[in-house]
Design a protein around this motif. Structure first.
Motif: not given
Length: 252
Positions: A118-145
């Motif tokens: 879930g972290y990986g999906a959001v991370h890749l989608a935000l770093r490569h917004p030209d590649q992905f039109g949608a992203v889903a994170s289930l129980s993502g390890a979405l830590y703040a710095p």
């Protein structure tokens, strides 16, 4: 899939729509579906219900690719498991487009995952917004710095953010850093964030926090927190249908 970036193949399973062979002219969107820590390419098929899944009222409407990425956290880590972010974007995606009848580019591509994925999906989608039109994170390890981390949290990273753990590197790879670094006017994927309401790692709160931050940035997002579920396969299995429906709608 051969990966020049990694110097070794990327193992993956590819699940095709039921009608893929019946209509040789039809092209399909792609969903890249990522596993969690200690997982692999067959997790979503064996435990997640992907083998029996489909959008409500119809067959699976896209090609689903589930790669094995070890405990890489889907980041580039030359001193660890390798440059997995680069390998997935530069090696895996073009190979899938070459081998199957896909709709290439962000209009026909989504990414999703559970926990580490879930972290990986959001991370890749935000770093490569030209590649992905949608992203889903289930129980993502979405830590703040600046989130406090336990020794168990750091052990779960398996050296992906430095060994020994490097807090500065961890902060640079945060999804919040990714979001703040988006170029002005960059195309933004639609977001689906979900979690069990009893997540034992507090990742339901993490999903809510990222949802609020996305809304502040005018990023289209959906938040789902399901009562009675913890951080486990029962939730991921039961939420998969909603994820597939979201992706189907987002890529229309």
């Amino acid at each position: 899939i051969p990966s020049p970036t990694l110097g070794q193949p990327i193992p993956c399973a590819v699940t095709l729509p039921d009608g893929y062979d019946q209509d040789p002219e039809r092209r399909y969107p792609v969903l890249l579906l990522l596993h969690g820590t200690d997982g692999g390419r067959d997790d979503w098929l064996d435990a997640g219900g992907l083998a029996d899944a489909g959008a409500p009222g119809g067959d699976l409407p896209f090609i689903v690719v589930t790669p094995s990425a070890g405990n890489s956290w889907y980041v580039d880590n030359e001193a660890g498991e390798g440059a997995w972010e680069t390998a997935l974007v530069d090696d895996l995606l073009p190979a899938i487009d070459a081998r199957f009848r896909t709709i290439p580019g962000r209009a026909g591509r989504a990414i999703a995952g559970l926990s580490m994925g879930g972290y990986g999906a959001v991370h890749l989608a935000l770093r490569h917004p030209d590649q992905f039109g949608a992203v889903a994170s289930l129980s993502g390890a979405l830590y703040a710095p600046d989130d406090p981390l336990t020794d168990d949290d750091i052990a779960d990273f398996h050296g992906a953010f430095g060994d020994p753990f490097d807090p500065d590197r961890f902060a640079r790879e945060s999804v919040y850093t990714d979001l703040s670094a988006l170029p002005q006017g960059a195309p933004l994927p639609r977001f689906y964030l979900s979690s069990g309401g009893n997540d034992q790692f507090g990742l339901d709160v993490a999903a809510l926090r990222l949802y609020q931050t996305l809304k502040q940035h005018d990023v289209p997002a959906t938040l789902v927190v399901r009562a009675g579920y913890d951080h486990g396969w029962q939730f991921w299995h039961d939420d998969l249908g909603e994820v597939l429906a979201f992706v189907d709608s987002a890529l229309q």
